[in-house]
Write a protein that holds these residues in place. Structure first.
Motif, mmCIF file in Angstrom:
data_model
loop_
_atom_site.group_PDB
_atom_site.id
_atom_site.type_symbol
_atom_site.label_atom_id
_atom_site.label_comp_id
_atom_site.label_asym_id
_atom_site.label_seq_id
_atom_site.Cartn_x
_atom_site.Cartn_y
_atom_site.Cartn_z
ATOM 1 N N MET A 65 40.042 36.235 79.012
ATOM 2 C CA MET A 65 40.148 37.669 77.541
ATOM 3 C C MET A 65 40.997 38.840 77.682
ATOM 4 O O MET A 65 42.089 39.368 78.266
ATOM 5 N N LYS A 66 40.463 38.967 79.216
ATOM 6 C CA LYS A 66 40.423 40.652 80.154
ATOM 7 C C LYS A 66 41.692 39.578 80.569
ATOM 8 O O LYS A 66 42.306 41.331 80.970
ATOM 9 N N GLN A 67 42.022 39.281 81.724
ATOM 10 C CA GLN A 67 43.343 39.327 82.601
ATOM 11 C C GLN A 67 44.329 39.308 81.452
ATOM 12 O O GLN A 67 45.182 39.684 82.093
ATOM 13 N N SER A 68 44.266 38.348 80.182
ATOM 14 C CA SER A 68 45.421 39.243 79.639
ATOM 15 C C SER A 68 46.002 40.259 79.335
ATOM 16 O O SER A 68 47.113 41.113 79.164
ATOM 17 N N HIS A 69 44.430 41.358 78.634
ATOM 18 C CA HIS A 69 44.623 42.276 78.755
ATOM 19 C C HIS A 69 45.173 42.900 79.928
ATOM 20 O O HIS A 69 46.086 44.318 79.809
ATOM 21 N N LEU A 70 44.778 42.754 81.462
ATOM 22 C CA LEU A 70 45.063 43.518 82.166
ATOM 23 C C LEU A 70 46.869 42.612 82.180
ATOM 24 O O LEU A 70 47.367 43.587 83.489
ATOM 25 N N ARG A 95 48.984 42.779 80.504
ATOM 26 C CA ARG A 95 49.967 43.473 79.084
ATOM 27 C C ARG A 95 49.747 44.790 80.188
ATOM 28 O O ARG A 95 50.859 46.033 79.985
#
Length: 71
Positions: A1-6, A8
């Motif tokens: 989840m955090k990786q996808s925000h990072l 983006r």
């Protein structure tokens, strides 16, 4: 989840950094009108532009602070 925000955020940063630079309008009438004014008036215009920029920035940052606190 955090990786996808990072990912983006990284993609948006890359996209914004490679965006073409904005070109000024180059309005010759505005340049002529400003050049025809006395130096005191030109200095007043410069101060007014800085004042308006500072006011707009303050309102923007104030809104961000209020929204952040409300959240």
């Amino acid at each position: 989840m955090k990786q996808s925000h990072l990912l983006r955020i990284l993609l948006i940063a890359v996209f914004l950094s490679i965006a073409p630079s904005a070109r000024p309008q180059g309005c010759t009438q505005c340049q002529d009108n400003t050049a025809a004014t006395p130096p005191k008036t030109q200095a007043a215009y410069r101060h007014a532009i800085i004042f308006m920029t500072a006011t707009a920035s303050g309102l923007f940052l104030g809104t961000l602070v209020l929204l952040k606190r409300h959240r």
